[in-house]
Design an enzyme around this catalytic site. Structure first.
Site, PDB file in Angstrom:
ATOM      1  N   LYS A  38      -1.589  -1.156  -4.009  1.00  0.00           N
ATOM      2  CA  LYS A  38      -2.568  -0.225  -4.074  1.00  0.00           C
ATOM      3  C   LYS A  38      -1.875   1.043  -4.183  1.00  0.00           C
ATOM      4  CE  LYS A  38      -6.044   1.922  -1.212  1.00  0.00           C
ATOM      5  NZ  LYS A  38      -5.959   3.248  -1.429  1.00  0.00           N
ATOM      6  N   TYR A  84       0.999  -1.153  -0.080  1.00  0.00           N
ATOM      7  CA  TYR A  84      -0.050  -0.139  -0.048  1.00  0.00           C
ATOM      8  C   TYR A  84       0.897   1.190  -0.239  1.00  0.00           C
ATOM      9  CZ  TYR A  84      -3.613   3.130   1.704  1.00  0.00           C
ATOM     10  OH  TYR A  84      -4.479   4.320   1.926  1.00  0.00           O
TER      11      TYR A  84
END
Length: 313
Positions: free
Chosen positions: A167, A139
């Site tokens: 992400k 992330y």
């Protein structure tokens, strides 16, 4: 492991964690929200990420949230659980619990506040990979971690065994699309493809999905990706044009906060207007209570056709 070991694709709302007005965890409302997402055809959900206010929960609460979300999803959509922490041992504990509860994978950013150097970021994810040995999402959250995972660093992380996806919430669109080109052969990439520029990239290069702050649009969010899989680009372009208009009206550049409040507080206020289960924010976040700000948000939703006059009354 690599991208072929998971089938994650499409729209994954970043799920808010509902609290009561007094600050207690509201698991019933969370279950109702997950049920609504499943009914509206979301392809997955990310739990205990930035929108999920993981930072204001105890470890036991984070585990309860994970258990509730997985049970409510009941196999109808993929569930990824955020396990970010400043210690790899804590990430391991949260991840092991989430996977045992039935989560499809786990997600972690570099540790907040510390501002790791690139070699330290690689070592961090190698450590987590060795500890978890399950599908792991990198992330990239520059606003929260103080570092931005650029394309060169993402290229290195894509070779770590457990990493199957990234992400990428960089505010730098050029960097994002370069990262997408560099690593999509090995990991799935979730990022801002749901824009006019993103549609063109999907048309010419491809992409995997998007993790959005909740799902303010409802069914049109996953429908965008289903149109993509069918090769129907006209409705995607219409969606993207509206998204490109809506985003700057509601969110600050980079998407880390709203014009009318913190990201979580503004998102929950908008969700309430759209009759979505959301609950309240928890301290240290404060709710959006200013009537003028709430009316301004309602006006934006009305202007973009997301709310009717009757519903707004």
């Amino acid at each position: 492991m690599n991208r072929d070991d998971v089938d994650w694709a499409g729209y994954f709302p970043a799920v808010v964690t509902p609290f009561t007005e007094s600050g207690d965890l509201d698991l019933d409302t969370l279950a109702a929200l997950i049920d609504q997402y499943a009914e509206r055809g979301m392809h997955g959900a990310v739990i205990n990420g930035t929108c999920g206010e993981w930072f204001s929960q105890s470890a036991d609460e984070r585990k309860a949230v994970a258990e509730t979300a997985v049970a409510a999803a009941a196999g109808r959509l993929r569930v990824l659980v955020g396990c970010t922490s400043n210690r790899a041992e804590n990430v391991q504990d949260l991840a092991s619990h989430a996977l045992a509860a039935g989560a499809d994978g786990v997600l972690a950013s570099p540790p907040p506040y510390i501002k790791l150097f690139p070699d330290e970021v690689v070592a961090w994810y190698e450590d987590i990979s060795d500890r978890v040995k399950a599908p792991l999402v990198v992330y990239n959250w520059p606003h929260g971690t103080g570092i931005d995972i650029g394309s060169d660093l993402a290229d290195r992380l894509a070779d770590i065994d457990s990493v199957v996806a990234i992400k990428d919430s960089t505010p730098d669109a050029d960097q994002f699309f370069e990262t997408s080109r560099r690593v999509r052969d090995r990991v799935r990439v979730f990022g801002p493809y749901m824009s006019a520029r993103g549609v063109e990239v999907l048309r010419t290069e491809g992409g995997d999905g998007f993790v959005g702050g909740g799902s303010l649009n409802g069914r049109p969010d996953p429908a965008f990706w289903e149109d993509y899989w069918r090769g129907d680009f006209a409705p995607m372009q219409e969606y993207a044009e509206r998204a490109d208009r809506l985003f700057p009206k509601l969110w600050l550049p980079g998407g880390w906060a709203g014009h009318f409040g913190s990201y979580q507080a503004q998102l929950k206020a908008l969700m309430h207007m759209l009759d979505q289960p959301a609950g309240h924010v928890r301290s240290p976040r404060l709710p959006v209570t200013d009537p003028a700000k709430l009316e301004a948000m309602r006006a934006i939703l009305l202007e973009e056709g997301m709310l009717t006059e009757k519903a707004a009354a």
